[in-house]
Structures are given as structure tokens and as C-alpha cells.
Design a protein around this motif. Structure first.
Motif, PDB file in Angstrom:
ATOM      1  N   ASP A 128      42.203  34.854  54.637  1.00  0.00           N
ATOM      2  CA  ASP A 128      41.379  33.724  55.037  1.00  0.00           C
ATOM      3  C   ASP A 128      40.415  33.296  53.938  1.00  0.00           C
ATOM      4  O   ASP A 128      39.716  32.300  54.069  1.00  0.00           O
ATOM      5  N   VAL A 129      40.354  34.036  52.841  1.00  0.00           N
ATOM      6  CA  VAL A 129      39.443  33.704  51.752  1.00  0.00           C
ATOM      7  C   VAL A 129      40.210  33.162  50.546  1.00  0.00           C
ATOM      8  O   VAL A 129      39.762  32.257  49.862  1.00  0.00           O
ATOM      9  N   TYR A 130      41.393  33.684  50.299  1.00  0.00           N
ATOM     10  CA  TYR A 130      42.159  33.316  49.116  1.00  0.00           C
ATOM     11  C   TYR A 130      43.375  32.472  49.486  1.00  0.00           C
ATOM     12  O   TYR A 130      44.433  32.982  49.848  1.00  0.00           O
ATOM     13  N   ALA A 131      43.243  31.158  49.372  1.00  0.00           N
ATOM     14  CA  ALA A 131      44.347  30.262  49.690  1.00  0.00           C
ATOM     15  C   ALA A 131      45.511  30.420  48.710  1.00  0.00           C
ATOM     16  O   ALA A 131      46.653  30.113  49.046  1.00  0.00           O
ATOM     17  N   GLU A 132      45.229  30.898  47.478  1.00  0.00           N
ATOM     18  CA  GLU A 132      46.272  31.043  46.468  1.00  0.00           C
ATOM     19  C   GLU A 132      47.424  31.917  46.943  1.00  0.00           C
ATOM     20  O   GLU A 132      48.559  31.747  46.524  1.00  0.00           O
ATOM     21  N   LEU A 133      47.092  32.859  47.795  1.00  0.00           N
ATOM     22  CA  LEU A 133      48.108  33.780  48.291  1.00  0.00           C
ATOM     23  C   LEU A 133      49.248  33.009  48.951  1.00  0.00           C
ATOM     24  O   LEU A 133      50.425  33.307  48.736  1.00  0.00           O
ATOM     25  N   TYR A 134      48.928  32.012  49.743  1.00  0.00           N
ATOM     26  CA  TYR A 134      49.941  31.240  50.457  1.00  0.00           C
ATOM     27  C   TYR A 134      50.495  30.109  49.595  1.00  0.00           C
ATOM     28  O   TYR A 134      51.680  29.787  49.666  1.00  0.00           O
ATOM     29  N   GLN A 135      49.637  29.513  48.767  1.00  0.00           N
ATOM     30  CA  GLN A 135      50.099  28.435  47.900  1.00  0.00           C
ATOM     31  C   GLN A 135      51.193  28.925  46.959  1.00  0.00           C
ATOM     32  O   GLN A 135      52.170  28.223  46.702  1.00  0.00           O
ATOM     33  N   TYR A 136      51.016  30.138  46.457  1.00  0.00           N
ATOM     34  CA  TYR A 136      51.963  30.668  45.478  1.00  0.00           C
ATOM     35  C   TYR A 136      53.357  30.814  46.075  1.00  0.00           C
ATOM     36  O   TYR A 136      54.340  30.342  45.511  1.00  0.00           O
ATOM     37  N   PHE A 137      53.448  31.454  47.235  1.00  0.00           N
ATOM     38  CA  PHE A 137      54.768  31.733  47.791  1.00  0.00           C
ATOM     39  C   PHE A 137      55.380  30.519  48.469  1.00  0.00           C
ATOM     40  O   PHE A 137      56.597  30.463  48.655  1.00  0.00           O
ATOM     41  N   GLN A 138      54.557  29.548  48.827  1.00  0.00           N
ATOM     42  CA  GLN A 138      55.129  28.295  49.300  1.00  0.00           C
ATOM     43  C   GLN A 138      55.913  27.629  48.175  1.00  0.00           C
ATOM     44  O   GLN A 138      57.005  27.100  48.388  1.00  0.00           O
ATOM     45  N   ALA A 139      55.352  27.668  46.961  1.00  0.00           N
ATOM     46  CA  ALA A 139      55.999  27.033  45.821  1.00  0.00           C
ATOM     47  C   ALA A 139      57.092  27.897  45.198  1.00  0.00           C
ATOM     48  O   ALA A 139      58.035  27.371  44.605  1.00  0.00           O
TER      49      ALA A 139
END
Length: 395
Positions: A128-139
Motif C-alpha cells: 500500500d506504500v510502494y506502487a512500483e511493485l504493481y507497476q513493474y509487473f503490470q508492464a
């Protein structure tokens, strides 16, 4: 897409470090020297133009590189680094940051260390703090296979939590094949789902037996449905079996995980300040007035000068925290205003200071003495001791 593999990039670093150390030892310069990574030294986000590795020294090698005592030896050192595709920058007189000499290689290292950074975020309470975690694997869903199997399980656990489920992460061993349990509450009744995760290579498809095992666990325990998630694919027999299960079984792949990541990151607010209401901020101040001193933290800043940074702990979990920078108030100083003591401002005036620039995230840790620390990639915060802190602008 980079032409360098992760192993290629790691090997280049190891080879460069080996030759630089051999040269330094042969010239009796290696004492009190060593290599480390930016992640270990800084523990911060690598960003663009990532540091490939760090040479640290407090001995003769540092004197050579910092003071340029012997141009001939310095040129030999530079030539070895260049032969491996690296150049370096003197960071602080005892730390030397190495970068790639070509744009192609530097871009490859940027991607590599960003990947390493993302992997470091796969902790149970970071989502819930680090959006990069989800952005990375989406891409880059293909990167899911490069995770450790336990990291894959934790990622799914955090994803489902972000999507509104009550999630329970399995122990990783002896879990009977159930990696995550999901509970979705509804006025019409609660629904329990079992998740089986398999981080398999694309050339290792999931067969009928594995899917049947999940169906058996769902039936034996009275769960409502089972979700099989793999980084590979499914054989026709497994797909046909799931299709005949009347939607009790769902078969998901990396493409589905990428879609879940997109949905999850949509719920993560980039401007963290909007997550903090004025009422909550005032309640934190009231708790401090009541004796909750651990909510105010301090870090020393500056290079050659002495500066201070104060912050308020707004939210924290075991591994992560949201902090808010606090304005400083000078309580004593010399006639020139160059040295003195200061404290954080802790009154209603800080409401005006709450914005996207002052509310930031940090990694939370506890040292061997039980002291809580917060690291934002630049400053290490610890609990303020309630005493005025010295500052100096003298160089």
C-alpha cells in the motif's frame, strides 16, 4: 529490450572488481578497502543512471584517488575500469561510485537494478506504500518467473489484499499445496477461496494432476473455489477439467497477474498527503502532547555542514512507514546565524505544511538494541530525544 542478461551484468561487475583489487594489492594500496553495492550501502531506489557498484576505502587507495598523488598509478586504475566498461565518480573522498561507460550498458544496468529494487519491495506489508511493485509487473509480467517462489506467493498475497480480500499467507512449507487463503465477505455470506501458486518456466506446463489436487483440497476443506496461478501455461487436460468444475476452479496465468497489478495500483494514491486528513494530523499532535514521543523522529543531514531533518510518523507497519517533514524552529544561534540549536515545530501551523512534497515513505527497521529506524533513501531517522539539536552552516 537489453541484449545483456542478468548474469552477464553480474559477471561484468565481478570481473571488474577482481581486476581492480588485484591491481591495488600488487601496488600495496588495498588496505582498508572493499566493494559493496548501492543497495547495501544506500538501501534506496536506484533511479536513472544507477550506480553499478561502489568502491570504499579509507587507506592509501582513497588517498591516490582523492588527492591524485601519483598520476601514473591513477591512469592505470582508470584504464582497468575502462577496459571493463566502467568509469567512476568520487562521491565523498572515501566512496567511489562506478557507472557504465556506454549508454547501452548503463541502460541495461538501470533496468537490472530497478528489478532488484522491485524484488526488495516484495515484503508482506509494502504494497500500500510502494506502487512500483504493481507497476513493474503490470508492464513486465514475464519477469514473474524470475522471482523466488516465495516472493511470487507474497506478491499474490499482497495483490489480493489490495483488491479487497482478507488474505492469509501460507507458511511456505507444509501448507498442503495452499499458498494463500482468501475470504471475501458479503451480506449474502462469506466466500472462501484457496490459491495455489506455481512459478514455473514457460516450457513447463501445468498438467491435470496438479489441478485435480487443488480441486481435492477445496472439496475436502469445504472451500468455495480454487484459484490456480502459474507463470507457465496449462495443458488441455487441465483446462478441460477446470472447465467441467462449474466455476469451482479458475486457471490464471501471468497475464491475469498483470491485470490484477493494474487494478491494485489504481487504488494506490501517488500523492501520499491526501491519505492523511487534517483531523488525523491533529490527533497525532495530541498524542505527542500526551507523551507519545516516538512519533517524532530526527536525522542528521549535510556534508561538511551539520543540518537536521525532523519528521512526524503518520503511519507505520512492520517494514514501512509514511513520514511528514516538520518545519524547524531555531531557539538559539550565534550572532552570524551560522551555528545554533533547533527543534521541530509541533503545533497547528504544520497543517499548512502537509503536501505531496512533505509526506514521504520510508523503510522501517529495528536494530539489535530494539531501536526503531526509518530510512527514506537519503536520511536515517531515529526517535528524537526531545532535546534541542545542534546545527552548523560552517564548512
Amino acid at each position: 529490450m537489453s541484449t545483456y542478461t542478468d548474469r552477464d551484468l553480474e559477471r561484468k561487475i565481478v570481473a571488474a572488481q577482481k581486476d581492480l583489487q588485484v591491481w591495488a594489492v600488487s601496488n600495496d594500496l588495498w588496505g582498508d578497502s572493499g566493494f559493496t553495492s548501492y543497495a547495501k550501502r544506500v538501501q534506496g531506489e536506484p533511479g536513472e543512471e544507477a550506480v553499478t557498484f561502489i568502491l570504499y576505502s579509507s587507506g592509501e587507495l582513497a588517498r591516490l584517488l582523492d588527492e591524485d598523488l601519483d598520476p601514473k598509478l591513477r591512469a592505470e586504475f582508470d584504464a582497468i575500469a575502462d577496459s571493463h566498461g566502467f568509469w567512476y565518480d568520487n562521491y565523498d573522498g572515501c566512496s567511489y561510485y562506478f557507472y557504465a561507460t556506454t549508454e547501452e550498458l548503463q541502460k541495461a544496468y538501470d533496468q537490472f537494478f530497478h528489478w532488484k529494487w522491485v524484488c526488495s519491495l516484495i515484503i508482506e506489508d509494502f504494497g500500500d506504500v510502494y506502487a512500483e511493485l504493481y507497476q513493474y509487473f503490470q508492464a513486465r509480467p514475464e519477469r514473474l518467473y524470475s522471482l523466488h517462489h516465495r516472493e511470487f506467493e507474497i506478491l499474490l498475497y499482497r495483490l489480493f489484499q489490495s483488491l479487497g480480500y482478507e488474505s492469509e499467507l501460507g507458511p511456505g512449507v507444509g501448507d498442503g499445496g495452499i499458498d494463500v487463503k482468501l475470504l471475501q465477505r458479503s451480506p449474502l455470506g462469506d466466500t472462501l477461496a484457496y490459491v495455489q501458486a506455481k512459478r514455473y518456466a514457460p516450457n513447463r506446463p501445468i498438467g491435470l494432476e496438479a489441478v485435480q489436487a487443488l480441486r481435492g483440497a477445496v472439496a475436502n476443506d469445504g472451500a468455495d473455489r480454487g484459484i490456480f496461478v502459474t507463470t507457465s501455461r496449462y495443458l488441455p487436460g487441465a483446462e478441460n477439467f477446470a472447465h467441467r468444475s462449474s466455476r469451482v476452479l479458475e486457471l490464471k496465468t501471468s497475464a491475469d497477474v498483470a491485470q490484477w497489478c493494474q487494478q491494485a495500483q489504481a487504488g494506490i494514491v501517488q500523492d501520499k498527503s491526501v491519505l492523511v486528513s487534517d483531523a488525523h494530523l491533529l490527533s497525532v499532535l495530541h498524542r505527542i502532547e500526551g507523551g507519545s514521543h516516538a512519533l517524532v523522529v530526527h536525522a542528521h543531514t549535510g556534508y561538511r555542514t551539520i543540518g537536521n531533518s525532523f519528521a512526524l510518523v503518520l503511519k507505520e507497519t512492520k517494514h514501512a512507514a509514511l513520514l511528514m517533514s516538520l518545519p524547524r524552529q531555531i531557539i538559539s544561534q550565534d550572532s552570524h546565524g551560522l551555528e545554533g540549536h533547533e527543534v521541530p515545530m509541533l503545533d497547528n501551523q504544520i497543517l499548512a505544511a502537509k503536501n505531496a512534497d512533505t509526506v514521504f515513505r520510508a523503510k522501517r527497521s529495528v536494530d539489535d538494541q530494539g531501536r526503531v529506524k526509518y530510512w527514506d533513501g537519503r536520511n536515517l531517522y531515529s526517535i528524537w530525544n526531545r532535546q534541542p539539536i545542534h546545527f552548523s552552516h560552517l564548512d
